[in-house]
Design a protein around this motif. Structure first.
Motif, PDB file in Angstrom:
ATOM      1  N   ILE A 142       0.863  -1.172   0.000  1.00 25.07           N
ATOM      2  CA  ILE A 142       0.000   0.000   0.000  1.00 25.07           C
ATOM      3  C   ILE A 142       0.897   1.219   0.000  1.00 25.07           C
ATOM      4  O   ILE A 142       1.915   1.278   0.700  1.00 25.07           O
ATOM      5  N   GLN A 143       0.550   2.177  -0.855  1.00 27.50           N
ATOM      6  CA  GLN A 143       1.378   3.360  -0.957  1.00 27.50           C
ATOM      7  C   GLN A 143       0.487   4.587  -1.026  1.00 27.50           C
ATOM      8  O   GLN A 143      -0.622   4.537  -1.573  1.00 27.50           O
ATOM      9  N   SER A 144       0.990   5.652  -0.442  1.00 29.29           N
ATOM     10  CA  SER A 144       0.248   6.906  -0.410  1.00 29.29           C
ATOM     11  C   SER A 144       0.484   7.650  -1.708  1.00 29.29           C
ATOM     12  O   SER A 144       1.620   7.845  -2.140  1.00 29.29           O
ATOM     13  N   THR A 145      -0.628   8.018  -2.356  1.00 27.56           N
ATOM     14  CA  THR A 145      -0.532   8.757  -3.615  1.00 27.56           C
ATOM     15  C   THR A 145      -0.635  10.250  -3.385  1.00 27.56           C
ATOM     16  O   THR A 145       0.082  11.040  -3.985  1.00 27.56           O
ATOM     17  N   LEU A 146      -1.562  10.663  -2.534  1.00 27.64           N
ATOM     18  CA  LEU A 146      -1.736  12.056  -2.150  1.00 27.64           C
ATOM     19  C   LEU A 146      -2.085  12.076  -0.680  1.00 27.64           C
ATOM     20  O   LEU A 146      -2.321  11.031  -0.066  1.00 27.64           O
ATOM     21  N   ASN A 147      -2.160  13.292  -0.123  1.00 26.31           N
ATOM     22  CA  ASN A 147      -2.520  13.420   1.283  1.00 26.31           C
ATOM     23  C   ASN A 147      -3.917  12.857   1.490  1.00 26.31           C
ATOM     24  O   ASN A 147      -4.892  13.386   0.966  1.00 26.31           O
ATOM     25  N   SER A 187       9.460  24.273  -2.229  1.00 22.57           N
ATOM     26  CA  SER A 187       8.334  23.765  -3.016  1.00 22.57           C
ATOM     27  C   SER A 187       7.917  22.381  -2.508  1.00 22.57           C
ATOM     28  O   SER A 187       8.762  21.538  -2.217  1.00 22.57           O
ATOM     29  N   LEU A 188       6.617  22.187  -2.404  1.00 21.63           N
ATOM     30  CA  LEU A 188       6.067  20.879  -2.016  1.00 21.63           C
ATOM     31  C   LEU A 188       5.425  20.251  -3.243  1.00 21.63           C
ATOM     32  O   LEU A 188       4.903  20.948  -4.119  1.00 21.63           O
ATOM     33  N   SER A 189       5.467  18.936  -3.283  1.00 20.92           N
ATOM     34  CA  SER A 189       4.922  18.241  -4.462  1.00 20.92           C
ATOM     35  C   SER A 189       4.301  16.927  -4.054  1.00 20.92           C
ATOM     36  O   SER A 189       4.585  16.382  -2.992  1.00 20.92           O
ATOM     37  N   SER A 190       3.425  16.450  -4.914  1.00 20.19           N
ATOM     38  CA  SER A 190       2.819  15.119  -4.788  1.00 20.19           C
ATOM     39  C   SER A 190       2.786  14.498  -6.171  1.00 20.19           C
ATOM     40  O   SER A 190       2.810  15.204  -7.172  1.00 20.19           O
ATOM     41  N   SER A 191       2.749  13.177  -6.208  1.00 23.43           N
ATOM     42  CA  SER A 191       2.739  12.485  -7.500  1.00 23.43           C
ATOM     43  C   SER A 191       1.836  11.276  -7.445  1.00 23.43           C
ATOM     44  O   SER A 191       1.537  10.756  -6.365  1.00 23.43           O
ATOM     45  N   VAL A 192       1.387  10.869  -8.616  1.00 21.91           N
ATOM     46  CA  VAL A 192       0.564   9.671  -8.757  1.00 21.91           C
ATOM     47  C   VAL A 192       0.988   8.984 -10.055  1.00 21.91           C
ATOM     48  O   VAL A 192       1.353   9.650 -11.026  1.00 21.91           O
ATOM     49  N   THR A 193       1.000   7.659 -10.052  1.00 23.09           N
ATOM     50  CA  THR A 193       1.402   6.867 -11.228  1.00 23.09           C
ATOM     51  C   THR A 193       0.195   6.163 -11.809  1.00 23.09           C
ATOM     52  O   THR A 193      -0.539   5.464 -11.092  1.00 23.09           O
ATOM     53  N   LEU A 194      -0.021   6.383 -13.087  1.00 26.42           N
ATOM     54  CA  LEU A 194      -1.127   5.752 -13.806  1.00 26.42           C
ATOM     55  C   LEU A 194      -0.556   4.692 -14.738  1.00 26.42           C
ATOM     56  O   LEU A 194       0.447   4.923 -15.417  1.00 26.42           O
ATOM     57  N   THR A 195      -1.192   3.543 -14.770  1.00 32.12           N
ATOM     58  CA  THR A 195      -0.804   2.465 -15.691  1.00 32.12           C
ATOM     59  C   THR A 195      -1.809   2.427 -16.830  1.00 32.12           C
ATOM     60  O   THR A 195      -3.009   2.323 -16.605  1.00 32.12           O
ATOM     61  N   LEU A 196      -1.310   2.523 -18.069  1.00 30.23           N
ATOM     62  CA  LEU A 196      -2.168   2.592 -19.250  1.00 30.23           C
ATOM     63  C   LEU A 196      -1.813   1.471 -20.210  1.00 30.23           C
ATOM     64  O   LEU A 196      -0.671   1.337 -20.631  1.00 30.23           O
TER      65      LEU A 196
END
Length: 1232
Positions: A383-388, A854-863
């Motif tokens: 399980i991994q956190s994608t956003l807050n 700078s703060l950032s968040s990321s998410v990975t999409l599989t297509l």
């Protein structure tokens, strides 16, 4: 920073992002219409339903609902602006409407406007003041503030007080926007005039209609109290932990009054406020201690401002405030919400495949609100956190359904508070099978035995393979791999049951032809694409005693009477001859033993049990007869044993003339042949006479009957009575659902019929109804640029530059991210995609703000890239060449063409088609065929190298796409020669009457050329290389044959002792494997003159051959004439019986026969609606003599009627020919 990412799976290729705003008043009735959202955003109602429109409102309560049937927004819950927003303005509801396929998102803002539904109110109905009469002008008296939950013009606007003789109002604006209300003394009090003053304080709002609230003020005038109380602090600060129990002391305030006595006694009170803090706090009137009396929740309010007053007995007062800060405790456990999940996943899913998305919310603050999620151990997930606040459950390693087919994943989320609180949820995940395991045979190879001469179809044994996959992927089919055994396809030897793996014998095996063979069996599962494995199977044939011994010597011929000669001087044990035999069986079945079964004189000869040698067992004497006949039995050792017999003729004599006089007797044969010839000629003459007589009688009777019929048809009898018509009605008025066949036959009285046919009396009617329709396949194209694959919303609650967000994606991928509106982004394709280069993309979206740092968040999409049919099949070679040996078995597999398609699934499924062409004017399909699935090319016929040496054709590979793509390849087949033709001897020519071929003078020297044997072989190569050998000769020491040229030469000087009549047998043998040969007999006469030769060679042979030929031809002629005569009799009798039976049916009727012959019709009009193809055969009847139905030809026609509407009438084809052409046609109407 809080991020909210909405991910939607894309099935279509566009998106819309819009915003619609509505404004409605509060307190609208449930079910009231907010607005027509379908009309406002330009959608029809079908789109709302097909797109599964839904409202996404985040964590807030849903006050608005969507009616998909009407396309409107409705009030779902009562909306109280004051409860919803309090003093916040403007007050609005924000939510989104999301549609799928194609993905569309609309932001909706509903502003809640205030109505004047609340009147200003005071906490108490009256207020009492005790004011000293010595109060100076300008003294202030703090009044209770009125509370009006409404805002704006509907909120509290002003105060008024009456009467204003002594007091006036003073309103003072405070920082928080409220007004401080004070009553100012403007005229000194006079207790003697007015001991008590009654005032009315009115609070007024600005709504329509205007509303107000009142507070009754009573002022008691006291004696002088000239000092007001004074608080020690203008502001008090206190802290309290949330969920503190009631009665908890918050703080203590204090005030002082310089007056003494009762005027110095101070009372503490809490001023009224809009929050009604008196429900939460109480103040001790004497001590000033503030006590908690309500429930405090940090998540609802983080701090409170409590206004307090200190009032002395003289009515003077002072005010202060207490700022109460609420301390958070860990009293809320994390709340888990499953946004999306998959119930099953393919086992070949790559790592980091998302199987569930969760949102986690803990309303506590700081560490108490920091949440960490974990899953149970020893499972291939993470399980991994994608956003807050958002988590993704993904695969960590490759899955294997064969190891675990189901997982129960427990997700536990715990906060960082003390003590820590947690929540958990369990997800069940089924692992779907993919075809990743090939079938495995139980053994690495198999060996089986079968006894020869088995019954075809016999089960030999069973191969077994198992597949670790499931369901269809584990369904194993067994296939016999193409191979050959001795040039013959193995499929002609054995077959394999596709379902059970049972191997059956296709033919009966012969140990003498084949002792063992092996082949491969393929076990293939039912997956797509299928997986397979092979195993080698060896079949060993066991011998049976099924062959009798074969005698090689002495050779049994009909004309050979004397085999061996035994001189009368032979001693005991003299070797007469040796019987040579072989048995093609093996082992003990081939052990031979020899026994003497019969003999003219059993006391004279014996046979060796093991070697077959015939020897004398006593001394030969003059009394022994010359002609001895021995019968020898050759027996094998099999169970049961088999045997063969051979007759050996032995002549006991010292000279050849003695033998010839004993064995030759031609008188009896000649008399016998003469008698046989006489009787054969006599029998042939008699049978021929009877046959000719029969033919003459039949022709005479026919002529007589024809003349009689001419007389009957031209009769002048009066036509008076009425004879009922006999119609043969073939009218079609129904709807015929199948194929029907009608046969109409003509009869003798139809000479003058008007019924005419356009053909030959038999009609084939074809009616075609093109009623079938089909739908064309839609063509799928590559996704164009700017195709939307995902939509995201990004939110950063910081302000100014800290809240400015910029999103980027990883490089070197054909995608781009585009901002569609404030905080909404679309992920689009940047160029055309190619699944054959990359079938899957992992797209990482990183969003960063402009703050420092700078703060950032990321998410990975599989297509996954879906395939379209954009690649034609490609053959492994640009052209093919294959060889096949002639005389092959039809159906033999020649070789395989193979093409590959870079596409996937159905688009990559290649079918092979034989292109139309011709070879020597014959369609190539009559030479070869191509398996559509495997590309295996089979021979349709048996090829002959001598007729065709090579040919070529084209094979098309076509994929399963829509439309299909294809490619062609040229295949050349070369026929290889086999040694299938024996040599042909051109010289000397073999004729029955030629006995002397060549003459050799007695003076011939060594090397004299007698003649030359000339032979050819139509095969090619080494199969046509010929060699010549001398097999037999009267005198082998006199002649030899050239091995390569076939020349017959003398190898010594010819002498007077050499016999005149020499017979040579020459074998012409080719060099093939196996070799083939031909023999030729060469007659050589060793003499100096022809009369000498004639006297030696002339005997009864010619007469005998002549008699044999004459007898053969006489027997053949007698048989042919007899057959014709008997056939003629059978036909005549059959026709007579048939006509007699017909006359019984047609003429033995009970109807009165009246000599009137009305028109007789044979109606063939078709008026039905025929839906299919029908075949009608129309036959004429006996009473159709004056029928109007006409035939244009010889009585048979083919009529083609095409009726698209299935309602037209059949067309008739007429010609000028009358059915009188066949007056003898039998009467018959039959429906077949």
């Amino acid at each position: 920073m809080r991020w909210q990412v909405l991910l939607f799976s894309v099935l279509t290729l566009r998106s819309v992002l819009g915003q619609v705003s509505y404004s409605i008043p509060e307190e609208m009735a449930i079910g009231s219409v907010v607005g027509n959202i379908a009309q406002d955003v330009g959608l029809d109602l079908k789109r709302l339903k097909s797109g599964k429109a839904r409202i996404h409102s985040g964590d807030s309560a849903e006050y608005i609902e969507l009616n998909k049937e009407r396309g409107v927004l409705l009030i779902k819950e009562r909306i109280d602006r004051e409860t919803l927003c309090g003093e916040t303005t403007p007050c609005a509801l924000h939510f989104q409407i999301i549609l799928e396929n194609p993905m569309e998102l609309f932001r909706i803002t509903v502003e809640i406007t205030d109505i004047n539904d609340n009147a200003p109110s005071f906490a108490s109905t009256e207020k009492r003041f005790e004011i000293s009469e010595s109060a100076v002008i300008g003294s202030k008296f703090v009044l209770e503030k009125a509370i009006d939950p409404d805002i704006g013009s509907n909120g509290l606007q002003s105060y008024s007080i009456e009467p204003t003789d002594n007091f006036v109002l003073k309103l003072e604006n405070q920082i928080d926007g409220n007004k401080k209300v004070e009553m100012i003394l403007q005229k000194p009090l006079d207790r003697e005039n007015h001991e008590q003053i009654s005032l009315l304080l009115t609070a007024i709002d600005g709504g329509e209609p205007q509303m107000s609230g009142t507070l009754q003020i009573y002022v008691n005038v006291l004696d002088i109290n000239d000092n007001a109380p004074s608080f020690t602090k203008p502001v008090y600060k206190a802290t309290i932990t949330e969920n503190s129990p009631k009665g908890t002391s918050v703080t203590t305030v204090s005030a002082s009054d310089k007056d003494k006595g009762s005027n110095g006694e101070i009372t503490y009170v809490i001023s009224s406020s809009k929050r009604r803090l008196s429900d939460l706090f109480q103040i001790d009137r004497i001590s000033g201690e503030v006590i908690l009396v309500g429930n405090i929740d940090y998540e609802r309010t983080k701090h409170y401002q409590v206004d307090i007053e200190a009032v002395d007995n003289g009515g003077l007062s002072d005010s202060s405030k207490i700022i109460v800060d609420v301390l958070d405790i860990n009293d809320n456990e994390p709340h888990l919400n499953i946004l999306s999940k998959s119930d099953n996943i393919l086992e070949d899913s790559p790592p980091n495949t998302v199987i569930a998305m969760l949102s986690v919310n803990d309303p506590d603050s700081e560490n108490n609100g920091e949440v960490e999620c974990n899953i149970n151990e020893n499972i291939p997930f993470k399980i991994q956190s994608t956003l807050n606040g958002f988590y993704s459950l993904v695969t960590e390693v490759a899955l294997d359904r064969e190891v675990a087919s189901k997982y129960n994943i427990s997700v536990t989320c715990s906060d960082a508070g003390v003590p820590s609180l947690s929540s958990s949820v369990t997800l069940s995940l089924q692992i779907s099978d993919v075809n990743d395991n090939a079938p495995v045979f139980e053994k690495s190879s198999y060996e089986a035995y079968i006894v020869e001469n088995n019954t075809p179809g016999l089960s030999i044994f069973t191969v077994k393979a198992r597949d670790a996959d499931w369901n269809q992927n584990a369904r194993v089919s067994y296939i016999l791999e193409d191979s050959s055994v001795n040039g013959v396809p193995v499929s002609s030897y054995v077959s394999v049951s596709a379902d059970s793996g049972v191997i059956h014998a296709v033919r009966s095996f012969d140990y003498e032809q084949i002792k063992d063979f092996q082949f491969c069996v393929k076990a293939q599962d039912g997956g797509s694409p299928p997986l397979s494995s092979n195993v080698t199977v060896k079949i060993l044939i066991q011998d049976q005693n099924d062959n009798a011994p074969q005698v090689l010597y002495p050779v049994q011929t009909g004309g050979s009477l004397v085999a061996e000669m035994v001189p009368r001087s032979a001693d005991v044990g003299y070797l007469v001859t040796k019987v040579v035999a072989v048995d093609v069986d093996a082992g003990q079945n081939a052990w031979l033993s020899y026994k003497l079964q019969k003999a003219t004189d059993r006391a004279l000869f014996e046979v060796g049990l093991q070697n077959g040698e015939i020897r004398t067992i006593r001394q030969v004497t003059d009394k022994d007869v010359v002609k001895q006949r021995l019968t020898v039995v050759v027996e094998d050792n099999g169970q049961p044993s088999r045997s063969a017999t051979v007759n050996v003729n032995v002549a006991v004599a010292d000279s050849f003339p003695e033998v010839l006089s004993e064995f030759t007797d031609f008188t009896h044969d000649k008399e016998y042949n003469d008698n046989l010839t006489f009787y054969l000629v006599l029998a042939l003459a008699v049978v021929s006479f009877l046959f000719i007589t029969c033919l003459v009688v039949i022709i005479s009777v026919k002529i007589y009957r024809w003349r009689q019929s001419r007389v009957l048809y031209h009769s002048s009898l009066p036509v008076i009575p009425y004879y009922p018509p006999r119609y043969s009605d073939t009218l079609g008025t129904g709807t015929l659902q199948h194929v029907y066949n009608y046969e109409v036959c003509r009869t003798t009285d139809s000479r003058k019929s008007d019924c005419k046919f356009g053909g030959a009396g038999s009609q084939n009617i074809l009616i075609m109804d093109p009623s079938s329709t089909g739908t064309m396949q839609r063509i799928q194209k590559n996704s164009p640029s700017n195709t939307v694959i995902a939509m995201m919303s990004v939110n950063d609650p910081d302000s100014e530059g800290n809240g400015q967000v910029q999103c980027i994606i990883n490089e070197n991928i054909p995608f781009m991210i585009k901002c569609t509106s404030d905080s909404f982004y679309s992920l689009l394709t940047d160029s055309d995609l190619d699944r054959e280069k990359t079938s899957e993309y992992n797209i990482t979206v990183t969003c960063s703000d402009e703050g420092a740092p700078s703060l950032s968040s990321s998410v990975t999409l599989t297509l996954q890239i879906s395939d379209v049919n954009d690649n034609a099949p490609v053959f492994e070679k640009s052209s093919y060449e294959a060889y096949i040996v002639e005389n092959n078995k039809p159906g033999l597999s020649i070789f395989t063409v193979k093409a590959r398609d870079a596409d996937w699934n159905q688009n990559a499924r290649v079918s092979y088609i034989l292109e139309d062409s011709s070879v020597n004017g014959v369609p190539v399909s009559s030479y070869v065929s191509v398996s559509a699935d495997s590309g295996v090319i089979h021979a349709v016929r048996s090829f002959d190298y001598e007729q065709i040496k090579d040919f070529q054709f084209c094979v098309k590979a076509q994929d399963g796409g829509s439309p299909p793509l294809s490619n062609n390849v040229t295949v050349k087949i070369l026929i290889q020669d086999q040694n299938d033709n024996a040599p042909q001897v051109l010289y000397p020519v073999q004729t029955g009457g030629s006995l002397v071929a060549e003459m050799v003078p007695r003076s011939a020297d060594v090397g004299y050329l007698v003649t030359k044997v000339v032979a050819v072989d139509v095969d090619s190569g080494q199969n046509a290389w010929l060699s010549y050998k001398l097999q037999k000769a009267t005198d082998r020491a006199l002649f030899e044959v050239g091995l390569q040229n076939g020349e017959i030469r003398t190898i010594r000087q010819v002498t007077d002792k050499d016999v005149v009549k020499q017979r040579l047998t020459v074998v012409v043998e080719d060099n093939g494997q196996p070799s083939r040969s031909a023999t030729v007999n060469v007659n050589v006469a060793v003499a100096d003159s022809f009369p000498e030769v004639l006297s030696e060679f002339t005997d009864f042979t010619h007469d005998k051959e002549y008699n044999d030929n004459l007898t053969f031809y006489l027997v053949l002629a007698l048989a042919v004439v007899s057959f014709l005569f008997i056939t003629c009799l059978v036909v005549i009798i059959s026709v007579k019986i048939y006509r007699w039976r017909q006359s019984r049916v047609l003429y033995h009727s009970s109807l009165p026969v009246i000599p009137y012959y009305p028109p007789r019709y044979s109606d063939t009009l078709g008026t039905g609606t025929l839906q299919h193809v029908y075949n009608y055969e129309v036959c004429r009847t006996t009473d159709s003599r004056k029928s109007d139905c006409k035939f244009g030809g010889a009585g048979s026609q083919n009529i083609l009627i095409m009726d698209p509407s299935s309602t037209a009438t059949m067309q008739r084809i007429q010609s000028e020919k009358n059915i009188l052409d066949e007056p003898d046609s039998p009467l018959e109407v039959r429906k077949l």
